[in-house]
Write an enzyme that holds these catalytic residues in place. Structure first.
Site, PDB file in Angstrom:
ATOM      1  CB  CYS A   7      -0.875  -0.038   1.256  1.00 42.97           C
ATOM      2  SG  CYS A   7      -2.312   1.007   1.186  1.00 42.97           S
ATOM      3  CB  CYS A   8       2.512   3.389  -1.854  1.00 42.76           C
ATOM      4  SG  CYS A   8       2.134   3.378  -3.599  1.00 42.76           S
ATOM      5  CB  SER A   9       0.842   8.104  -2.178  1.00 44.72           C
ATOM      6  OG  SER A   9       1.586   8.454  -1.038  1.00 44.72           O
TER       7      SER A   9
END
Length: 102
Positions: A7-9
């Site tokens: 999960c990232c931006s």
């Protein structure tokens, strides 16, 4: 089959790391599914995946996401900045596997 998501931006930079992790899993003959999602999709993704690794840029969400995952008996951890920066799929996969065994 183990199911891991990063999960990232926006889910973009982690997509590169996902590919490296998949290559490592192939060489080790591991049955894993690995995907990348943006922050907004965490709540849906944690329902169907076993574990989540957070990109360093979204580490500020770790406590919130850990609490949400714990309610489902699942694990969340932040990827080490050096591992992420070097796109080290082997170390990222090892981190996920260690969490699954814990």
């Amino acid at each position: 089959m183990m199911k891991i998501f990063l999960c990232c931006s926006a889910g973009m930079s982690t997509s590169m790391l996902v590919k490296k992790m998949e290559q490592t899993a192939l060489t080790r003959n591991l049955d894993v599914e690995i995907a990348a999602f943006p922050l907004e999709e965490f709540s849906n993704a944690i329902q169907t995946y076993d574990i989540c690794l957070l990109g360093p840029q979204v580490k500020f969400k770790l406590a919130d996401f850990k609490a949400e995952a714990a309610a489902l008996n699942k694990q969340v951890a932040a990827i080490e900045p050096m591992v992420y920066g070097l796109m080290n799929g082997e170390k990222a996969l090892d981190q996920a596997l260690e969490l699954l065994e814990a």
